[in-house]
Design a protein around this motif. Structure first.
Motif, PDB file in Angstrom:
ATOM      1  N   ASN A   1     -10.210   4.414  10.111  1.00 19.13           N
ATOM      2  CA  ASN A   1      -9.325   5.291   9.338  1.00 19.13           C
ATOM      3  C   ASN A   1      -9.409   4.983   7.846  1.00 19.13           C
ATOM      4  O   ASN A   1      -9.389   5.890   7.008  1.00 19.13           O
ATOM      5  CB  ASN A   1      -7.881   5.140   9.814  1.00 19.13           C
ATOM      6  N   LEU A   2      -9.489   3.698   7.505  1.00 16.17           N
ATOM      7  CA  LEU A   2      -9.548   3.307   6.098  1.00 16.17           C
ATOM      8  C   LEU A   2     -10.811   3.844   5.438  1.00 16.17           C
ATOM      9  O   LEU A   2     -10.764   4.368   4.319  1.00 16.17           O
ATOM     10  CB  LEU A   2      -9.501   1.780   5.979  1.00 16.17           C
ATOM     11  N   VAL A   3     -11.932   3.752   6.131  1.00 18.21           N
ATOM     12  CA  VAL A   3     -13.201   4.233   5.569  1.00 18.21           C
ATOM     13  C   VAL A   3     -13.186   5.748   5.406  1.00 18.21           C
ATOM     14  O   VAL A   3     -13.619   6.289   4.385  1.00 18.21           O
ATOM     15  CB  VAL A   3     -14.379   3.804   6.465  1.00 18.21           C
ATOM     16  N   MET A   4     -12.673   6.443   6.408  1.00 14.53           N
ATOM     17  CA  MET A   4     -12.760   7.903   6.415  1.00 14.53           C
ATOM     18  C   MET A   4     -11.605   8.600   5.700  1.00 14.53           C
ATOM     19  O   MET A   4     -11.799   9.656   5.097  1.00 14.53           O
ATOM     20  CB  MET A   4     -12.838   8.407   7.855  1.00 14.53           C
ATOM     21  N   PHE A   5     -10.408   8.011   5.781  1.00 11.86           N
ATOM     22  CA  PHE A   5      -9.225   8.699   5.265  1.00 11.86           C
ATOM     23  C   PHE A   5      -8.546   7.959   4.117  1.00 11.86           C
ATOM     24  O   PHE A   5      -7.529   8.421   3.623  1.00 11.86           O
ATOM     25  CB  PHE A   5      -8.232   8.941   6.399  1.00 11.86           C
ATOM     26  N   GLY A   6      -9.100   6.813   3.711  1.00 14.81           N
ATOM     27  CA  GLY A   6      -8.615   6.152   2.519  1.00 14.81           C
ATOM     28  C   GLY A   6      -7.367   5.308   2.720  1.00 14.81           C
ATOM     29  O   GLY A   6      -6.778   5.249   3.805  1.00 14.81           O
ATOM     30  N   SER A   7      -6.936   4.682   1.625  1.00 14.56           N
ATOM     31  CA  SER A   7      -5.835   3.721   1.675  1.00 14.56           C
ATOM     32  C   SER A   7      -4.466   4.388   1.781  1.00 14.56           C
ATOM     33  O   SER A   7      -3.475   3.713   2.071  1.00 14.56           O
ATOM     34  CB  SER A   7      -5.880   2.834   0.423  1.00 14.56           C
ATOM     35  N   ARG A   8      -4.373   5.692   1.529  1.00 10.66           N
ATOM     36  CA  ARG A   8      -3.068   6.370   1.613  1.00 10.66           C
ATOM     37  C   ARG A   8      -2.773   6.885   3.021  1.00 10.66           C
ATOM     38  O   ARG A   8      -1.712   7.436   3.268  1.00 10.66           O
ATOM     39  CB  ARG A   8      -3.019   7.529   0.613  1.00 10.66           C
ATOM     40  N   TYR A   9      -3.711   6.682   3.921  1.00  8.49           N
ATOM     41  CA  TYR A   9      -3.528   7.163   5.295  1.00  8.49           C
ATOM     42  C   TYR A   9      -2.474   6.314   6.005  1.00  8.49           C
ATOM     43  O   TYR A   9      -2.385   5.107   5.773  1.00  8.49           O
ATOM     44  CB  TYR A   9      -4.855   7.081   6.050  1.00  8.49           C
ATOM     45  N   PRO A  10      -1.654   6.910   6.881  1.00  5.79           N
ATOM     46  CA  PRO A  10      -0.606   6.144   7.576  1.00  5.79           C
ATOM     47  C   PRO A  10      -1.186   4.953   8.341  1.00  5.79           C
ATOM     48  O   PRO A  10      -2.109   5.120   9.150  1.00  5.79           O
ATOM     49  CB  PRO A  10       0.002   7.174   8.532  1.00  5.79           C
ATOM     50  N   GLU A  11      -0.654   3.772   8.099  1.00  5.45           N
ATOM     51  CA  GLU A  11      -1.197   2.571   8.717  1.00  5.45           C
ATOM     52  C   GLU A  11      -0.800   2.403  10.181  1.00  5.45           C
ATOM     53  O   GLU A  11      -1.458   1.688  10.922  1.00  5.45           O
ATOM     54  CB  GLU A  11      -0.744   1.332   7.925  1.00  5.45           C
ATOM     55  N   ASN A  12       0.291   3.025  10.605  1.00  5.47           N
ATOM     56  CA  ASN A  12       0.787   2.827  11.960  1.00  5.47           C
ATOM     57  C   ASN A  12       0.225   3.844  12.947  1.00  5.47           C
ATOM     58  O   ASN A  12       0.765   4.047  14.023  1.00  5.47           O
ATOM     59  CB  ASN A  12       2.321   2.886  11.982  1.00  5.47           C
ATOM     60  N   THR A  13      -0.882   4.491  12.595  1.00 11.68           N
ATOM     61  CA  THR A  13      -1.435   5.540  13.455  1.00 11.68           C
ATOM     62  C   THR A  13      -1.856   4.999  14.815  1.00 11.68           C
ATOM     63  O   THR A  13      -1.819   5.718  15.811  1.00 11.68           O
ATOM     64  CB  THR A  13      -2.647   6.200  12.761  1.00 11.68           C
ATOM     65  N   TYR A  14      -2.267   3.735  14.883  1.00 11.81           N
ATOM     66  CA  TYR A  14      -2.709   3.158  16.156  1.00 11.81           C
ATOM     67  C   TYR A  14      -1.599   3.231  17.204  1.00 11.81           C
ATOM     68  O   TYR A  14      -1.813   3.699  18.319  1.00 11.81           O
ATOM     69  CB  TYR A  14      -3.160   1.719  15.953  1.00 11.81           C
ATOM     70  N   GLU A  15      -0.417   2.782  16.853  1.00 16.21           N
ATOM     71  CA  GLU A  15       0.698   2.840  17.796  1.00 16.21           C
ATOM     72  C   GLU A  15       1.089   4.279  18.089  1.00 16.21           C
ATOM     73  O   GLU A  15       1.479   4.610  19.212  1.00 16.21           O
ATOM     74  CB  GLU A  15       1.896   2.061  17.247  1.00 16.21           C
ATOM     75  N   ASP A  16       0.968   5.151  17.089  1.00 15.01           N
ATOM     76  CA  ASP A  16       1.266   6.564  17.310  1.00 15.01           C
ATOM     77  C   ASP A  16       0.349   7.156  18.373  1.00 15.01           C
ATOM     78  O   ASP A  16       0.774   7.926  19.237  1.00 15.01           O
ATOM     79  CB  ASP A  16       1.115   7.355  16.009  1.00 15.01           C
ATOM     80  N   LEU A  17      -0.934   6.824  18.291  1.00 10.09           N
ATOM     81  CA  LEU A  17      -1.893   7.357  19.253  1.00 10.09           C
ATOM     82  C   LEU A  17      -1.607   6.856  20.659  1.00 10.09           C
ATOM     83  O   LEU A  17      -1.845   7.567  21.641  1.00 10.09           O
ATOM     84  CB  LEU A  17      -3.314   6.973  18.843  1.00 10.09           C
ATOM     85  N   ARG A  18      -1.123   5.634  20.765  1.00  8.66           N
ATOM     86  CA  ARG A  18      -0.798   5.089  22.081  1.00  8.66           C
ATOM     87  C   ARG A  18       0.428   5.776  22.676  1.00  8.66           C
ATOM     88  O   ARG A  18       0.528   5.963  23.886  1.00  8.66           O
ATOM     89  CB  ARG A  18      -0.559   3.582  21.980  1.00  8.66           C
TER      90      ARG A  18
END
Length: 299
Positions: free
Chosen positions: A13-30
């Motif tokens: 996510n950091l590489v593709m969507f940058g540093s402003r992307y939501p960091e908690n997306t992993y738990e969201d996906l779960r």
């Protein structure tokens, strides 16, 4: 083994969507509940587009704005992309390590292959990471790693391919002829061909080097030309297959080079085989497995 998939999710996510992307997306996906699209509102509603949005995130935001896509719709599209990019990759990474933990000979063979490739071609892991790219990981020096990944995908792919006949066609079936009329739907059972003993001897076993001795063809998988459909086939071939293979190889190389792993039983129940959940799509989801992780090299 969350320690495998969470860093993979965050780094991609950091590489593709940058540093402003939501960091908690992993738990969201779960969790994947109805509130998840709202997590993207702040990211998509920023008035400016910059390098902090990543190369792909910037392209997404520009596309949405140029076409006046509503925020909730844009969030839904981004969620769909996130799910497609991560879900099966997480499953494959988990099952690869589960198979390796249950086959110590395969685990040792891959560690030896990786150690040798890093030492002879790069000198150390830091130099490897600095110079790695998809072409590097496609080299024959990683043949057993490539084979292990493809074998994992052969064993765990459970989806059914749906196609519409564009013209009348006749299919051979053990001496019989099955006629498919134009416009009819055809369901292709991928798991059936992957588990055909005539095609894959010892089809229920994890044979880590099954594809390691195929002729190496740069930029092409060793399964090409064989009945292997974990990335689908034809014009519907997975668009993200090269990214997925690159991610999976890279995370496997880093972890297998740096650490030794030993599964830990949870109470009186043995860790293998792991129980799977009913919430499956593409790759079966396994329960969390506890492992003892130890560094392989002195700091």
């Amino acid at each position: 083994m969350k320690f495998l998939t969470e860093p993979l999710c965050y780094a991609t996510n950091l590489v593709m969507f940058g540093s402003r992307y939501p960091e908690n997306t992993y738990e969201d996906l779960r969790t994947l509940d109805a509130t998840m699209p709202e997590r993207f509102y702040r990211y998509l509603s920023n008035s400016d587009i910059s390098e902090e949005d990543g190369w792909l995130g910037s392209a997404f935001k520009k596309l949405f704005r140029d076409n006046n896509i509503a925020l909730h719709e844009a969030s839904g599209h981004l969620l769909t992309f996130q799910w497609g990019m991560h879900t099966n990759t997480f499953g494959i990474a988990l099952w690869l390590f589960l198979f390796l933990l249950s086959h110590p000979d395969a685990l040792l063979a891959l560690q030896n292959e990786i150690d040798k490739a890093i030492k002879e071609d790069f000198g150390d892991l830091e130099s490897f990471i600095a110079g790695v790219n998809p072409q590097v990981l496609d080299r024959p020096c990683f043949a057993m790693l490539t084979s292990s990944l493809l074998e994992t995908m052969r064993l765990t792919a459970i989806f059914i391919a749906l196609r519409v006949a564009q013209s009348d066609v006749q299919l051979k079936d053990r001496g019989d002829i099955v006629t498919v009329r134009k416009g009819e739907y055809v369901l292709g059972n991928v798991q059936a061909i992957h588990m055909d003993e005539n095609v894959y001897p010892d089809h229920r076993k994890f044979v880590f080097d099954r594809f390691a001795h195929c002729e190496h063809r740069e930029g092409r998988l060793p399964t090409e030309g064989q009945p292997w459909f974990s990335f689908a086939a034809g014009k519907h071939l997975c668009k993200g297959r090269y990214l997925a293979i690159y991610e999976l190889k890279l995370v496997a190389i880093i972890y297998l080079h740096l650490f030794d792993f030993t599964p830990v039983s949870n109470g009186s129940r043995p860790w293998w085989p792991p129980r799977t959940t009913r919430r499956n799509l593409g790759i079966p989801r396994a329960e969390e497995i506890l492992v003892d992780v130890r560094p392989r090299h002195e700091a």
